[in-house]
Design a protein around this motif. Structure first.
Motif, PDB file in Angstrom:
ATOM      1  N   TRP A  67       0.845  -1.190   0.000  1.00  0.00           N
ATOM      2  CA  TRP A  67       0.000   0.000   0.000  1.00  0.00           C
ATOM      3  C   TRP A  67       0.878   1.236   0.000  1.00  0.00           C
ATOM      4  CZ3 TRP A  67      -2.601  -1.175   5.364  1.00  0.00           C
ATOM      5  CH2 TRP A  67      -1.762  -0.788   6.415  1.00  0.00           C
ATOM      6  N   ASP A  68       0.270   2.367  -0.300  1.00  0.00           N
ATOM      7  CA  ASP A  68       1.023   3.608  -0.454  1.00  0.00           C
ATOM      8  C   ASP A  68       0.668   4.557   0.691  1.00  0.00           C
ATOM      9  OD1 ASP A  68       2.704   5.495  -1.520  1.00  0.00           O
ATOM     10  OD2 ASP A  68       1.303   6.196  -3.037  1.00  0.00           O
ATOM     11  N   HIS A  69       1.259   4.297   1.838  1.00  0.00           N
ATOM     12  CA  HIS A  69       1.145   5.186   2.999  1.00  0.00           C
ATOM     13  C   HIS A  69       2.536   5.420   3.553  1.00  0.00           C
ATOM     14  CE1 HIS A  69      -3.228   5.107   3.092  1.00  0.00           C
ATOM     15  NE2 HIS A  69      -3.180   3.802   2.941  1.00  0.00           N
ATOM     16  N   LEU A  94      -1.264   2.171   9.563  1.00  0.00           N
ATOM     17  CA  LEU A  94      -2.697   2.450   9.678  1.00  0.00           C
ATOM     18  C   LEU A  94      -3.311   1.796  10.907  1.00  0.00           C
ATOM     19  CD1 LEU A  94      -4.002   2.200   6.010  1.00  0.00           C
ATOM     20  CD2 LEU A  94      -3.085   4.174   7.241  1.00  0.00           C
ATOM     21  N   HIS A 101       7.836   1.587   9.124  1.00  0.00           N
ATOM     22  CA  HIS A 101       7.086   1.664   7.871  1.00  0.00           C
ATOM     23  C   HIS A 101       8.054   1.913   6.724  1.00  0.00           C
ATOM     24  CE1 HIS A 101       3.865   2.531   5.028  1.00  0.00           C
ATOM     25  NE2 HIS A 101       3.010   2.125   5.941  1.00  0.00           N
ATOM     26  N   GLY A 132      -1.647   6.493  -3.454  1.00  0.00           N
ATOM     27  CA  GLY A 132      -2.430   7.625  -2.991  1.00  0.00           C
ATOM     28  C   GLY A 132      -2.344   8.818  -3.924  1.00  0.00           C
ATOM     29  N   TYR A 149       0.431  12.478  -3.938  1.00  0.00           N
ATOM     30  CA  TYR A 149       1.783  12.316  -3.406  1.00  0.00           C
ATOM     31  C   TYR A 149       2.870  12.570  -4.441  1.00  0.00           C
ATOM     32  CZ  TYR A 149      -0.529   9.476   0.257  1.00  0.00           C
ATOM     33  OH  TYR A 149      -1.335   9.003   1.247  1.00  0.00           O
ATOM     34  N   GLY A 208      -6.763   9.075  -2.417  1.00  0.00           N
ATOM     35  CA  GLY A 208      -6.101   9.371  -1.145  1.00  0.00           C
ATOM     36  C   GLY A 208      -7.089   9.749  -0.060  1.00  0.00           C
ATOM     37  N   PHE A 268      -5.794   9.352   3.843  1.00  0.00           N
ATOM     38  CA  PHE A 268      -5.184   9.333   5.174  1.00  0.00           C
ATOM     39  C   PHE A 268      -4.476  10.664   5.408  1.00  0.00           C
ATOM     40  CE2 PHE A 268      -1.834   7.314   8.103  1.00  0.00           C
ATOM     41  CZ  PHE A 268      -2.676   7.381   9.208  1.00  0.00           C
ATOM     42  N   ASP A 287      -0.600  11.256   6.159  1.00  0.00           N
ATOM     43  CA  ASP A 287       0.337  11.148   5.047  1.00  0.00           C
ATOM     44  C   ASP A 287       0.610  12.517   4.430  1.00  0.00           C
ATOM     45  OD1 ASP A 287       0.564   8.371   5.215  1.00  0.00           O
ATOM     46  OD2 ASP A 287      -1.047   8.011   3.790  1.00  0.00           O
TER      47      ASP A 287
END
Length: 264
Positions: free
Chosen positions: A40-42, A46, A54, A79, A82, A110, A112, A115
């Motif tokens: 995932w793209d964070h 989470l 991370h 996301g 970014y 996106g 979150f 981030d």
């Protein structure tokens, strides 16, 4: 369209203090027979310790592309906001070449906020994020068409989200795969709305694969009957327990009339 059931695993790059734990999880996932390895793209976990270990998405996808031989791979999802969209297209094309044409380009608007705040991006509102996502999709597809060399391809675009008025219209316009968090009733209702958007743009909704999180073997059959063909199990660090993945693969092998082979 008739598609085989596929099982993905989302190797969530969180709570793993050493990258070797992720590398090992990817190896084990391919060995047990998954069809797709997602991350995932964070930038922060989470769940669990919010300040835990991370790692970054796209750097990792390059490593996964080199490490694996059979599975498709991608972010579930990248996301929005970014990265410059043209640069993201170039990154995706490059990873697609590294993998020999196995990349799924997973994209989303996106959500979150941490981030964005911690890394200096503008979070905005749900409306501004989806508008920016719409612009990004146009730029990504345009850039992909102009890159030299192009993706090995075809490089399917996966769009994650369920917004009925805007997101599903973007799915109709751009997606090869639609990923949503929905139970059977919601999936059926939103599939009808997606079909309406597809009618407006002159596209066959059957060309868009349906994708959801793995709901367990008892619920999976009804979702498959409703058109879902990609189920993804999420696993987090540091242990990356694949027991639910093994269950899902067993269910897949019983459900599919023929074994999944290659990079379908």
């Amino acid at each position: 369209m008739s598609r085989p059931i596929r099982i993905g695993v989302q190797i969530q790059p969180q709570q793993a203090p050493k990258y070797g734990l992720i590398r090992d999880a990817v190896l084990r996932a391919e060995d047990v027979g998954v069809d797709v390895v997602f991350n995932w793209d964070h930038f922060y976990p989470l769940y669990g310790d919010p300040d835990g270990a991370h790692f970054e998405c796209w750097t990792m996808l390059g490593a996964i592309a080199e490490q694996t031989e059979r599975v498709r791979l991608g972010a579930l999802v990248t996301g929005g906001g970014y990265r410059n969209p043209d640069l993201l297209a170039d990154m995706a094309r490059t990873v697609d070449h590294i993998s020999g044409g196995r990349l799924i380009l997973g994209l989303g608007a996106g959500w979150f906020e941490r981030d964005y705040d911690e890394y200096g991006y503008e979070f905005g509102t749900a409306g501004t994020r989806i508008d920016k996502f719409k612009d990004s999709l146009a730029r990504i597809t345009d850039r992909l068409a102009r890159l030299n060399p192009p993706p090995v391809g075809p490089m399917p675009i996966l769009i994650g989200g369920g917004g009925e008025r805007k997101t599903l219209r973007l799915v109709a316009d751009y997606a090869d795969i639609w990923h949503t968090f929905a139970d059977l009733e919601v999936l059926q209702r939103k599939s009808k709305i997606l079909a309406e958007h597809c009618a407006v743009v002159g596209r066959d909704p059957a060309l868009i694969e349906r994708s959801v999180q793995w709901p367990g073997a008892e619920a999976a059959g009804a979702l498959a009957a409703a058109g879902v063909t990609l189920f993804t199990v999420g696993v987090g660090g540091p242990d990356y327990d694949l027991s639910a993945v093994v269950e899902a693969i067993g269910w897949r092998d019983d459900y599919n009339p023929e074994p999944v082979t290659g990079i379908a």
